[in-house]
Motif scaffolding. Structure first.
Motif, PDB file in Angstrom:
ATOM      1  N   ARG A  37       8.266 -33.366 -29.324  1.00 58.53           N
ATOM      2  CA  ARG A  37       8.503 -33.664 -27.900  1.00 58.53           C
ATOM      3  C   ARG A  37       7.213 -34.021 -27.166  1.00 58.53           C
ATOM      4  NH1 ARG A  37      13.757 -32.763 -26.635  1.00 58.53           N
ATOM      5  NH2 ARG A  37      14.917 -31.360 -27.995  1.00 58.53           N
ATOM      6  N   LEU A  38       6.344 -34.753 -27.853  1.00 58.24           N
ATOM      7  CA  LEU A  38       5.089 -35.207 -27.253  1.00 58.24           C
ATOM      8  C   LEU A  38       5.119 -36.697 -26.924  1.00 58.24           C
ATOM      9  CD1 LEU A  38       2.609 -33.361 -29.650  1.00 58.24           C
ATOM     10  CD2 LEU A  38       3.266 -32.694 -27.322  1.00 58.24           C
ATOM     11  N   ALA A  39       6.069 -37.414 -27.477  1.00 59.02           N
ATOM     12  CA  ALA A  39       6.183 -38.861 -27.274  1.00 59.02           C
ATOM     13  C   ALA A  39       6.843 -39.152 -25.933  1.00 59.02           C
ATOM     14  CB  ALA A  39       6.999 -39.484 -28.406  1.00 59.02           C
ATOM     15  N   PRO A  40       6.673 -40.377 -25.426  1.00 57.56           N
ATOM     16  CA  PRO A  40       7.381 -40.735 -24.202  1.00 57.56           C
ATOM     17  C   PRO A  40       8.894 -40.727 -24.450  1.00 57.56           C
ATOM     18  CG  PRO A  40       6.359 -42.679 -25.189  1.00 57.56           C
ATOM     19  CD  PRO A  40       5.879 -41.492 -25.955  1.00 57.56           C
ATOM     20  N   ALA A  41       9.650 -40.461 -23.399  1.00 54.68           N
ATOM     21  CA  ALA A  41      11.107 -40.440 -23.509  1.00 54.68           C
ATOM     22  C   ALA A  41      11.614 -41.794 -23.981  1.00 54.68           C
ATOM     23  CB  ALA A  41      11.722 -40.097 -22.154  1.00 54.68           C
ATOM     24  N   CYS A  42      12.556 -41.760 -24.903  1.00 58.12           N
ATOM     25  CA  CYS A  42      13.109 -42.979 -25.492  1.00 58.12           C
ATOM     26  C   CYS A  42      14.575 -43.130 -25.134  1.00 58.12           C
ATOM     27  CB  CYS A  42      12.979 -42.945 -27.011  1.00 58.12           C
ATOM     28  SG  CYS A  42      11.284 -42.911 -27.603  1.00 58.12           S
ATOM     29  N   ILE A  43      15.030 -44.350 -25.221  1.00 51.83           N
ATOM     30  CA  ILE A  43      16.448 -44.692 -25.061  1.00 51.83           C
ATOM     31  C   ILE A  43      16.935 -45.127 -26.426  1.00 51.83           C
ATOM     32  CG2 ILE A  43      18.072 -46.313 -24.001  1.00 51.83           C
ATOM     33  CD1 ILE A  43      15.962 -46.601 -21.718  1.00 51.83           C
ATOM     34  N   ARG A  44      18.047 -44.554 -26.884  1.00 50.76           N
ATOM     35  CA  ARG A  44      18.620 -44.978 -28.161  1.00 50.76           C
ATOM     36  C   ARG A  44      19.734 -45.969 -27.865  1.00 50.76           C
ATOM     37  NH1 ARG A  44      17.871 -43.571 -33.090  1.00 50.76           N
ATOM     38  NH2 ARG A  44      16.950 -41.554 -32.615  1.00 50.76           N
ATOM     39  N   LEU A  45      19.589 -47.178 -28.388  1.00 51.46           N
ATOM     40  CA  LEU A  45      20.585 -48.222 -28.199  1.00 51.46           C
ATOM     41  C   LEU A  45      21.779 -47.980 -29.124  1.00 51.46           C
ATOM     42  CD1 LEU A  45      18.201 -51.318 -28.091  1.00 51.46           C
ATOM     43  CD2 LEU A  45      19.106 -50.003 -26.175  1.00 51.46           C
ATOM     44  N   PRO A  46      22.924 -48.604 -28.830  1.00 49.70           N
ATOM     45  CA  PRO A  46      24.105 -48.426 -29.686  1.00 49.70           C
ATOM     46  C   PRO A  46      23.857 -48.765 -31.160  1.00 49.70           C
ATOM     47  CG  PRO A  46      24.744 -49.453 -27.636  1.00 49.70           C
ATOM     48  CD  PRO A  46      23.234 -49.396 -27.645  1.00 49.70           C
ATOM     49  N   ASN A  47      22.905 -49.667 -31.431  1.00 42.81           N
ATOM     50  CA  ASN A  47      22.612 -50.018 -32.829  1.00 42.81           C
ATOM     51  C   ASN A  47      21.637 -49.036 -33.481  1.00 42.81           C
ATOM     52  OD1 ASN A  47      20.161 -50.691 -31.717  1.00 42.81           O
ATOM     53  ND2 ASN A  47      20.245 -52.850 -32.247  1.00 42.81           N
ATOM     54  N   GLY A  48      21.250 -47.979 -32.752  1.00 45.36           N
ATOM     55  CA  GLY A  48      20.366 -46.953 -33.296  1.00 45.36           C
ATOM     56  C   GLY A  48      18.885 -47.176 -33.040  1.00 45.36           C
ATOM     57  N   GLU A  49      18.514 -48.371 -32.566  1.00 45.32           N
ATOM     58  CA  GLU A  49      17.099 -48.637 -32.295  1.00 45.32           C
ATOM     59  C   GLU A  49      16.651 -47.906 -31.042  1.00 45.32           C
ATOM     60  OE1 GLU A  49      16.226 -52.794 -32.167  1.00 45.32           O
ATOM     61  OE2 GLU A  49      17.119 -53.164 -34.127  1.00 45.32           O
ATOM     62  N   LEU A  50      15.348 -47.603 -30.994  1.00 47.02           N
ATOM     63  CA  LEU A  50      14.768 -46.925 -29.842  1.00 47.02           C
ATOM     64  C   LEU A  50      14.054 -47.922 -28.940  1.00 47.02           C
ATOM     65  CD1 LEU A  50      13.136 -43.804 -31.526  1.00 47.02           C
ATOM     66  CD2 LEU A  50      15.314 -43.916 -30.319  1.00 47.02           C
ATOM     67  N   ARG A  51      14.079 -47.635 -27.657  1.00 47.32           N
ATOM     68  CA  ARG A  51      13.318 -48.396 -26.680  1.00 47.32           C
ATOM     69  C   ARG A  51      12.672 -47.405 -25.726  1.00 47.32           C
ATOM     70  NH1 ARG A  51      14.489 -51.599 -29.891  1.00 47.32           N
ATOM     71  NH2 ARG A  51      15.253 -53.718 -29.644  1.00 47.32           N
ATOM     72  N   VAL A  52      11.538 -47.812 -25.140  1.00 46.61           N
ATOM     73  CA  VAL A  52      10.840 -47.004 -24.145  1.00 46.61           C
ATOM     74  C   VAL A  52      10.702 -47.848 -22.892  1.00 46.61           C
ATOM     75  CG1 VAL A  52       8.709 -45.767 -23.597  1.00 46.61           C
ATOM     76  CG2 VAL A  52       9.550 -45.790 -25.948  1.00 46.61           C
ATOM     77  N   ARG A  53      11.157 -47.304 -21.769  1.00 47.92           N
ATOM     78  CA  ARG A  53      11.007 -48.043 -20.509  1.00 47.92           C
ATOM     79  C   ARG A  53       9.528 -48.160 -20.178  1.00 47.92           C
ATOM     80  NH1 ARG A  53      14.446 -44.988 -16.329  1.00 47.92           N
ATOM     81  NH2 ARG A  53      12.656 -45.633 -15.117  1.00 47.92           N
ATOM     82  N   ARG A  54       9.123 -49.323 -19.710  1.00 49.34           N
ATOM     83  CA  ARG A  54       7.715 -49.603 -19.371  1.00 49.34           C
ATOM     84  C   ARG A  54       7.182 -48.577 -18.379  1.00 49.34           C
ATOM     85  NH1 ARG A  54       3.086 -51.121 -20.923  1.00 49.34           N
ATOM     86  NH2 ARG A  54       3.953 -52.972 -21.830  1.00 49.34           N
ATOM     87  N   ASP A  55       7.919 -48.276 -17.316  1.00 49.55           N
ATOM     88  CA  ASP A  55       7.408 -47.346 -16.310  1.00 49.55           C
ATOM     89  C   ASP A  55       7.252 -45.938 -16.882  1.00 49.55           C
ATOM     90  OD1 ASP A  55      10.217 -47.114 -16.419  1.00 49.55           O
ATOM     91  OD2 ASP A  55      10.357 -46.466 -14.332  1.00 49.55           O
ATOM     92  N   VAL A  56       8.146 -45.527 -17.764  1.00 45.27           N
ATOM     93  CA  VAL A  56       8.043 -44.212 -18.411  1.00 45.27           C
ATOM     94  C   VAL A  56       6.806 -44.176 -19.307  1.00 45.27           C
ATOM     95  CG1 VAL A  56       9.142 -42.674 -20.104  1.00 45.27           C
ATOM     96  CG2 VAL A  56      10.507 -43.727 -18.275  1.00 45.27           C
ATOM     97  N   PHE A  57       6.587 -45.249 -20.065  1.00 44.50           N
ATOM     98  CA  PHE A  57       5.424 -45.322 -20.952  1.00 44.50           C
ATOM     99  C   PHE A  57       4.126 -45.286 -20.151  1.00 44.50           C
ATOM    100  CE2 PHE A  57       2.391 -47.954 -23.461  1.00 44.50           C
ATOM    101  CZ  PHE A  57       2.208 -47.062 -24.499  1.00 44.50           C
ATOM    102  N   ASP A  58       4.057 -46.071 -19.074  1.00 43.45           N
ATOM    103  CA  ASP A  58       2.840 -46.099 -18.253  1.00 43.45           C
ATOM    104  C   ASP A  58       2.558 -44.725 -17.642  1.00 43.45           C
ATOM    105  OD1 ASP A  58       2.429 -48.768 -18.865  1.00 43.45           O
ATOM    106  OD2 ASP A  58       3.288 -49.505 -16.986  1.00 43.45           O
ATOM    107  N   HIS A  59       3.605 -44.058 -17.164  1.00 44.33           N
ATOM    108  CA  HIS A  59       3.437 -42.711 -16.593  1.00 44.33           C
ATOM    109  C   HIS A  59       2.973 -41.727 -17.671  1.00 44.33           C
ATOM    110  CE1 HIS A  59       4.100 -39.332 -13.923  1.00 44.33           C
ATOM    111  NE2 HIS A  59       4.793 -38.747 -14.886  1.00 44.33           N
ATOM    112  N   TRP A  60       3.573 -41.817 -18.848  1.00 46.58           N
ATOM    113  CA  TRP A  60       3.198 -40.964 -19.978  1.00 46.58           C
ATOM    114  C   TRP A  60       1.720 -41.139 -20.312  1.00 46.58           C
ATOM    115  CZ3 TRP A  60       1.709 -42.203 -25.067  1.00 46.58           C
ATOM    116  CH2 TRP A  60       1.777 -41.168 -26.002  1.00 46.58           C
ATOM    117  N   LEU A  61       1.247 -42.390 -20.333  1.00 49.79           N
ATOM    118  CA  LEU A  61      -0.169 -42.650 -20.607  1.00 49.79           C
ATOM    119  C   LEU A  61      -1.060 -42.065 -19.516  1.00 49.79           C
ATOM    120  CD1 LEU A  61      -0.387 -46.329 -21.909  1.00 49.79           C
ATOM    121  CD2 LEU A  61      -0.878 -44.234 -23.172  1.00 49.79           C
ATOM    122  N   ASP A  62      -0.665 -42.273 -18.253  1.00 50.03           N
ATOM    123  CA  ASP A  62      -1.457 -41.758 -17.123  1.00 50.03           C
ATOM    124  C   ASP A  62      -1.607 -40.241 -17.202  1.00 50.03           C
ATOM    125  OD1 ASP A  62      -1.774 -44.313 -16.128  1.00 50.03           O
ATOM    126  OD2 ASP A  62      -0.213 -44.100 -14.594  1.00 50.03           O
TER     127      ASP A  62
END
Length: 70
Positions: A37-62
């Motif tokens: 639970r150290l990675a940025p929050a991800c979205i799991r798409l119906p096909n099983g692939e993961l995506r990370v919202r840009r704003d979530v990733f930028d906040h996670w980095l900050d």
């Protein structure tokens, strides 16, 4: 301007794009961070692939910047 900001926030990054932006960390490291639970929050798409919202990733980095106020 607001539309441009919303578009950037709504941008979905692939795991590969996240890895590249982090300087090429390994996929294994990223998935290990997810387990811990150290990675940025991800979205799991119906096909099983993961995506990370840009704003979530930028906040996670900050939040990880050295000297960041707590």
């Amino acid at each position: 301007m607001a539309r441009e900001t919303r578009g950037k926030a709504a941008e979905l990054l692939t795991v590969r794009e996240v890895l590249d932006e982090l300087g090429g960390i390994s996929r294994r490291t990223f998935y290990r961070w997810r387990e811990l639970r150290l990675a940025p929050a991800c979205i799991r798409l119906p096909n099983g692939e993961l995506r990370v919202r840009r704003d979530v990733f930028d906040h996670w980095l900050d939040e990880r910047a050295e000297g960041a106020a707590r």
